[in-house]
Design a protein around this motif. Structure first.
Motif, short mmCIF file in Angstrom:
data_model
loop_
_atom_site.label_atom_id
_atom_site.label_comp_id
_atom_site.label_asym_id
_atom_site.label_seq_id
_atom_site.Cartn_x
_atom_site.Cartn_y
_atom_site.Cartn_z
N ILE A 55 -0.13 7.04 5.05
CA ILE A 55 0.62 8.19 5.59
C ILE A 55 2.11 7.99 5.32
N LEU A 56 2.58 6.77 5.56
CA LEU A 56 3.99 6.50 5.22
C LEU A 56 4.20 6.69 3.72
N GLY A 57 3.20 6.26 2.94
CA GLY A 57 3.28 6.40 1.48
C GLY A 57 3.40 7.86 1.07
N ILE A 58 2.67 8.73 1.76
CA ILE A 58 2.74 10.16 1.47
C ILE A 58 4.18 10.64 1.66
N GLY A 59 4.76 10.24 2.79
CA GLY A 59 6.14 10.62 3.06
C GLY A 59 7.07 10.05 2.00
N PHE A 60 6.82 8.79 1.66
CA PHE A 60 7.64 8.11 0.66
C PHE A 60 7.53 8.84 -0.68
N GLY A 61 6.31 9.24 -1.02
CA GLY A 61 6.08 9.95 -2.28
C GLY A 61 6.86 11.25 -2.33
N SER A 102 -3.42 16.60 -3.47
CA SER A 102 -2.57 15.44 -3.76
C SER A 102 -2.63 14.44 -2.62
N VAL A 103 -2.51 14.98 -1.39
CA VAL A 103 -2.56 14.10 -0.22
C VAL A 103 -3.90 13.39 -0.18
N LEU A 104 -4.95 14.18 -0.40
CA LEU A 104 -6.30 13.62 -0.34
C LEU A 104 -6.48 12.50 -1.36
N ILE A 105 -6.06 12.80 -2.59
CA ILE A 105 -6.26 11.80 -3.65
C ILE A 105 -5.42 10.55 -3.38
N SER A 106 -4.15 10.75 -2.98
CA SER A 106 -3.28 9.60 -2.75
C SER A 106 -3.82 8.73 -1.62
N VAL A 107 -4.19 9.42 -0.50
CA VAL A 107 -4.68 8.65 0.64
C VAL A 107 -5.99 7.96 0.29
N SER A 108 -6.89 8.68 -0.38
CA SER A 108 -8.16 8.01 -0.71
C SER A 108 -7.92 6.86 -1.66
N ALA A 109 -6.96 7.02 -2.58
CA ALA A 109 -6.67 5.91 -3.48
C ALA A 109 -6.25 4.70 -2.65
N GLY A 110 -5.37 4.93 -1.67
CA GLY A 110 -4.90 3.84 -0.81
C GLY A 110 -6.06 3.22 -0.03
N LEU A 111 -6.89 4.08 0.55
CA LEU A 111 -7.98 3.57 1.38
C LEU A 111 -9.03 2.85 0.53
N LEU A 112 -9.35 3.44 -0.61
CA LEU A 112 -10.40 2.84 -1.42
C LEU A 112 -9.97 1.49 -1.98
N ILE A 113 -8.74 1.44 -2.45
CA ILE A 113 -8.29 0.19 -3.04
C ILE A 113 -8.24 -0.88 -1.94
N THR A 114 -7.89 -0.47 -0.72
CA THR A 114 -7.87 -1.42 0.39
C THR A 114 -9.29 -1.89 0.71
N LEU A 115 -10.18 -0.91 0.85
CA LEU A 115 -11.56 -1.23 1.19
C LEU A 115 -12.13 -2.21 0.16
N ILE A 150 0.85 -1.19 0.00
CA ILE A 150 0.00 0.00 0.00
C ILE A 150 0.89 1.24 0.00
N MET A 151 1.92 1.19 0.83
CA MET A 151 2.80 2.34 0.93
C MET A 151 3.46 2.65 -0.41
N GLY A 177 2.73 5.84 -2.43
CA GLY A 177 3.94 6.65 -2.64
C GLY A 177 4.13 7.02 -4.10
N PHE A 178 3.88 6.06 -5.00
CA PHE A 178 4.05 6.37 -6.42
C PHE A 178 3.03 7.42 -6.87
N VAL A 179 1.80 7.26 -6.40
CA VAL A 179 0.77 8.24 -6.77
C VAL A 179 1.18 9.62 -6.25
N MET A 180 1.52 9.65 -4.95
CA MET A 180 1.88 10.91 -4.33
C MET A 180 3.13 11.51 -4.99
N GLY A 181 4.12 10.66 -5.24
CA GLY A 181 5.36 11.13 -5.85
C GLY A 181 5.08 11.79 -7.20
N THR A 182 4.19 11.16 -7.98
CA THR A 182 3.83 11.73 -9.27
C THR A 182 3.25 13.13 -9.11
N PHE A 183 2.32 13.24 -8.15
CA PHE A 183 1.70 14.56 -7.92
C PHE A 183 2.74 15.59 -7.48
#
Ligand SMILES: Nc1ncnc2c1ncn2[C@@H]1O[C@H](COP(=O)(O)OP(=O)(O)O)[C@@H](O)[C@H]1O
Ligand SMILES: [Mg+2]
Lengths: 842, 288
Positions: free
Chosen positions: A329-335, A364-377, A23-24, A28-34
């Protein structure tokens, strides 16, 4: 309930590590792109507005494509500068000549060769108000035809110093200047990555054929006049065919053009980030399916003690969301870190950006985190519902986990997904102009369908691929096979992630190889010439004089320049921008087989155009039709179609050189085709070309290789990006194995207790891993070949299919080893289990 | 055996009258079943786990259910606790007809009105003793009655063990945590399925004493399945099941009395098996 959930995560933490990692990485890739693209956008935008900060009005010729900054504009009379100066409230005015040069480093190589070899050549501003840069150290403006000023980034990278002779190429011809100064902007050393070379105005006009002309006039208004008012005033005194816009509009337009390019880059990256998340979803699904199965007793107990179905469902969902939140959240940092690294890489290769902080936007944070949460859900919904469906009595009786084959509902949904996926895919590719979104959605659905149906195929594939392994590698191999067969769903889900990664890589490589082969074959077929003079990376911008020079050599029978700007010569058909090339209709049958369909190429000499068959069909044109073509120098013209040809080389539109010279602003050749009498002639050509460091003489084979090479480069880039996906899918194998070993602790203890050696145990896990990896690879290659061949065949005009067999085989071998590596950690853990405690464990 | 030994008429061999399955009028009924039946499986594989059981448990009563393995003890308990569904007859807890409840309502019943003690403790390993004890309240989103919580915990001797996780507790302690969990939400009735089955005799005796104490002093109804005559002797009343039917029941049991009945029932079972074989003309059947 939340506490129970959190405790449960904590107690199972080690089971979630790889899933969290997936997930991270995805987030992270999504966030990094943004972050990367936003930061570039902000930084370059700032560089542009800084550079234009004092400009109130810009006057220039009209462009065929005003929104694109690269499209050339016709030069305007230099006398307009004086006209403007006399206008009321004009505080300052400066006319510029703007063009491109290639700068040579101390070894005589073009700076930036292999990438973007061009530096912007700009004449020195005649008014100090418009000089937004300043000298770094001692320096003076260029004043003679011998003097040049360069930007600080270039000077530092190439180790130049004031007083040095600087060699550069203008239309491939060598010129030499003395460096009189080094400039930089307030915050940056060059223009957001573009190198700058300054000449004095008269020199520029001479060097770039603009005697008595300028390309652009910048005007500063006196204090009390608004930009719009100044535009109105200038409009009343200047010719109507000029474009007069405010400095603000110019800044915005330039920024938009850059943003547009960044957006293309960002969308490209985003697709891969999305694929990573999609593949990660399989891992999330698998982990929770396994963890829920392992927790059956506990969930059953909860139900027995009065927890409602909803409570159990939401506890599992909550658990996954808690995990996804932490990982995101770690992914955001990683991104942010990825973006910073890529930005550092950009600066390391010579880009100088204003010092802006990483542009981390809330969206960007919102989209990345929601992407992570939605794909998990989404991935966890199935396992969670299964968990909630556990009968309370399960807590009381020891019932083994059902490993039943999927029910018919699964099959049905698999086929429905497959149908929808293929429909979307076909629609996305062939309906109207096609839609990238539809293709991606269709692809995702198709892969989902395959993953849903995969458990049916898994046992057969495991037996098939496991057979030789079991035979060759003894007890370890055959136990590995048995274990891989144990839970077809789990094996299938794990292999599916690999399948998707490999299928994508195979599809892309088949398409690109086919494209490369098709282009190569057609070029080879059409080229009758012996040799090709070409600039590095086909980014030649060759002065027409060189063709004349070559024509004077003995043994050179035909010299055939391909007249074209290095970014393609634009013309406009209504609201569409198209490109054309200029050719000499006389010598053409010596060097090119254009596969003439109708008309006569010789007629071109007299104001007509040759159109490629497919374009003519698309536009509904026939031989003899007059079509409206808007050219950069002469504007709208009615041009007669004199010939229709079939060969897909050069360009769909061929203009005679005579017409090209009349209608197009700048005259440069991109290639020169040669027909030579013998080898001696080739040597003479090579000798002559040695004066032009960026030009080379290629045989037709070399030239075709060169063209194919630039297409194959695409394959390299996409393979690297898809390789990241592959790594995530391999993490999935590690994850599944580790979780299965948790589950088999007792059994492993038993086997060890009755005498199985650690080596045997490790080898059984290794082969299980290899089998899972290979069935993914096998299915992926098959599907990838299918999709790749289908897409290549369906492509407009069809491609010659080329399968990169070597690459596919090496991927499969690589995967076999990766499978072994994936097994290392789980195997070590299993081997370390103490037989007694393993058996004792309840 | 003589036909007069049969106990379906409510009398025992010594002629003393046993308590009827109906509770005495002066005592409130905590739970009862009427003609309860549960069939598992279909066709040839059909098993009648319980078959027409009618029993009633008075409030504050500590009852034991005994019977050979497979006689339907667990099934009866599960059906009464709302963990399983009858296929015929009815069960009620207090005034509520459990049989008529939806799964969601039965879940609420288990959560709020029933306690259950399992043979294998069934504690959640990641949770502390306190959290395990409070699971019912957690699911119900209610706060426990602190005084009652303290009382239950101290009765079970767990006051200084509350922050321990199950792995840090002995078997006896774990089962007392499970018992505390079954009591702390003040259920109307507590069901226990062989609660001492996994305990050594000392821990077992301690738990039984505690259960008896809770029943008598706190007016808590407890129904316990056991196959241990000593355990059953702690109860006020013992109900004997065989082949899914109630075959006998006694009050104020002693270990000797229980042993005697168990033996009689065993013999009856053997005879029945023998008769069964006779019918098929088993050559090995020995006549007495
Ligand atoms: N889920 C089930 N499916 C099929 N048969 C069952 C099931 N549960 C119990 N039984 C059968 O019902 C009978 C009674 O079981 P049980 O109530 O567990 O007996 P006891 O607890 O007295 O040993 C046994 O024959 C058992 O095999
Ligand atoms: Mg039982």
């Amino acid at each position: 309930m939340l506490r129970i959930t959190l405790k449960s995560i904590r107690s199972h933490l080690s089971r979630f590590i790889f899933t969290g990692l997936a997930i991270m990485l995805g987030v992270g890739f999504v966030m990094g792109t943004f972050v990367l693209t936003d930061t570039l956008d902000t930084a370059i935008g700032k560089a542009i507005s800084d550079a234009n900060q004092n400009v109130d009005v810009v006057v220039q010729g009209k462009s065929l494509d005003p929104d694109d900054t690269l499209t050339p504009r016709p030069p305007i009379s230099a006398g307009l500068v004086d006209t403007i100066r006399t206008v009321d409230s004009v505080a300052a005015v400066s006319g510029y000549v703007v063009d491109f040069v290639k700068i040579l480093d101390k070894d005589g190589e073009v700076v930036g060769a292999g990438g973007w070899p061009f530096a912007s050549a700009i004449s020195w501003p005649s008014s100090p108000e418009l000089q937004v840069f300043s000298f770094r150290g001692a320096g003076k403006a260029p004043e003679t035809s011998e003097e040049i000023v360069l930007d600080a980034a270039l000077v530092e990278n190439e180790d130049f110093s004031v007083g040095d002779r600087i060699e550069l190429l203008i239309d491939e011809e060598r010129h030499s200047f003395t460096l009189t100064g080094v400039i930089g902007f307030t915050e940056t050393d060059n223009m957001a990555g573009t190198s700058l070379a300054f000449f004095d105005l008269a020199t520029s006009q001479k060097l770039f054929d603009r005697e008595g002309q300028v390309d652009r006039i910048e005007v500063v208004a006196s204090e009390n006049l608004s930009q719009d008012e100044l535009v109105d005033r200038l409009r009343s005194v200047l010719p109507a065919e000029l474009e007069i816009i405010t400095g603000e509009d110019e800044t915005e337009r330039t920024q938009d053009a850059i943003s547009g390019q960044i957006a293309i880059f960002s969308n490209f990256l985003a697709v891969f980030a999305g694929i990573s998340l999609f593949v990660g979803a399989f891992m999330i699904h698998n982990t929770f399916a396994i963890v829920v199965a392992q927790r059956n007793r506990e969930l059953g107990l909860f139900r027995a003690l009065g927890a409602s179905r909803r409570q159990v469902l939401s506890s599992v969902l909550l658990e996954s969301l808690a995990l996804a939140s932490i990982a995101s959240i770690l992914g955001i940092g990683f991104g942010v870190v990825i973006a910073a690294l890529l930005q550092a890489a950009f600066e390391a290769i010579g880009g100088s950006l204003p010092d802006v902080a990483p542009d981390i936007r809330p969206s960007s944070v919102l989209i990345s985190v929601s992407a992570g949460l939605l794909i998990t859900l989404f991935s966890v919904l199935g396992p969670a519902r299964k968990g909630a469906g556990v009968a309370p009595l399960q807590a009381l009786r020891e019932e083994p986990e059902a490993t039943d084959m999927p029910p018919w509902r699964r099959t049905l949904s698999g086929f429905v997904f497959a149908f929808l996926g293929v429909t979307l895919l076909v629609a996305g590719l062939f309906v109207g102009d096609g839609s990238m979104e539809a293709v991606l959605a269709g692809g995702a659905l198709l892969f989902l369908a395959l993953a849903v149906l995969a458990p049916y195929a898994a046992p057969t594939l495991v037996r098939f691929i496991g057979a030789p392994i079991a035979r060759i590698f003894g007890i370890g191999g055959s136990m590995g096979r048995t274990n891989a067969l144990r839970n077809p769903r789990r094996t299938a889900a794990t292999a599916s992630a690999i399948m998707i990664a490999i299928a994508l890589i195979t599809t892309v490589s088949v398409i690109i190889q086919s494209l490369s082969k098709t282009v190569g074959d057609e070029t080879e077929q059409a080229l009758l010439a012996d040799r090709v003079v070409s600039g590095e990376g086909q980014l030649g911008s060759i002065s027409p004089d060189i063709a004349h020079e070559l024509a004077g050599l003995p043994g050179v029978e035909t010299v055939f320049p391909i007249r074209q700007e290095f970014y393609g010569t634009p013309w406009r058909l209504d609201d569409k921008l198209k490109t054309l090339v200029g050719i000499d209709p006389q010598g053409i049958d010596q060097v090119l087989d254009l596969d003439l369909k109708a008309g006569n190429l010789a007629d071109l000499a007299d104001g007509g155009i040759a159109v490629r068959e497919d374009e003519a069909e698309d536009e509904g044109w026939f031989l003899g039709d007059e079509i409206p073509m808007e050219f950069s120098a002469t504007g709208l013209q009615q041009v007669r179609i004199d010939a229709i040809f079939g060969a897909r080389v050069l360009s769909p539109y061929l203009l005679s050189l005579v017409d090209y010279e009349r209608n197009i602003i700048s005259q440069t050749d991109s290639l020169i085709l040669l027909k030579l009498s013998d080898e001696a002639a080739a040597n003479k050509v090579t000798d002559l070309l040695s004066a032009y460091p960026d030009l080379g003489l290629l045989t037709v084979d070399e030239f075709v290789e060169d063209i194919r090479g630039s297409i194959d480069q695409l394959l390299g880039i996409t393979s690297v990006l898809l390789g990241l996906t592959l790594i995530i899918s391999l993490l999935g194998v590690v994850n599944t194995l580790a979780l299965s070993i948790f589950e088999r602790t007792r059994e492993i203890g038993l086997l060890r207790a009755v005498g199985m050696s650690r080596r045997q145990l490790r080898s059984s896990i290794r082969w299980e891993s290899v089998i899972i990896t290979l069935i993914g690879a096998f299915a992926g290659v098959l599907i990838g070949l299918g999709l790749g061949i289908a897409a290549s065949t369906a492509a407009e005009d069809g491609l010659t299919i080329a399968v990169p067999t070597g690459m596919i085989i090496s991927f499969v071998i690589l995967l076999t080893f990766s499978g072994m590596i994936a097994a290392l950690l789980p195997a070590r853990r299993a081997a370390r289990l103490n037989p007694l405690t393993a058996i004792a464990e309840e | 055996m003589q036909p007069s030994d049969r106990t379906e008429d409510g009398s025992t061999k010594d002629g003393s009258h046993v308590e009827t399955t109906l509770a005495p009028p002066h005592r409130e009924v905590a739970a009862q079943t009427h003609n309860a039946g549960r069939v598992y499986g279909k066709g040839n594989a059909q098993v009648r786990a319980i078959d027409g059981v009618t029993v009633s448990f008075a409030k504050g009563q500590f009852a034991a259910i005994m019977g050979p393995s497979g006689s339907g003890k667990s099934t009866l308990l599960h059906c009464m606790a709302g963990l399983d569904n009858l296929t015929s007859g009815s069960v009620s807890i207090g005034d509520t007809n459990v049989t008529a409840l939806s799964e969601a309502k039965r879940t609420e019943l288990r959560r709020d009105r029933v306690g259950f003690i399992f043979q294998s403790y069934n504690l959640v390993p990641s949770l502390t003793a306190r959290e395990n004890i409070l699971l019912h309240c957690t699911f119900a989103k209610t706060k426990p009655d602190q005084a009652w919580f303290d009382e239950v915990v101290s009765t079970m001797g767990l006051a200084d063990r509350l922050s321990h996780t199950p792995t840090e507790l002995s078997g006896g302690q774990q089962q007392r945590v499970a018992a505390a969990r079954a009591l702390v939400h003040r259920p109307e009735i507590v069901f226990a399925d062989e609660p001492t089955g996994a305990l050594d005799s000392r821990s077992g005796r301690r738990l039984l004493t505690l259960l008896a104490h809770v029943a008598h002093d706190k007016n808590q109804t407890i129904v316990m399945v056991t196959h241990d005559p000593v355990a059953a002797s702690f109860a006020d009343r013992v109900i004997f099941l065989a082949d899914g039917k109630v075959v006998q029941e006694i009050t104020k049991p002693t270990v000797e009395r229980i042993l005697q009945i168990v033996q009689e029932l065993d013999e009856k079972q053997e005879n029945k098996n023998a008769e069964h074989l006779d019918e098929w003309g088993d050559p090995l059947a020995v006549t007495e």
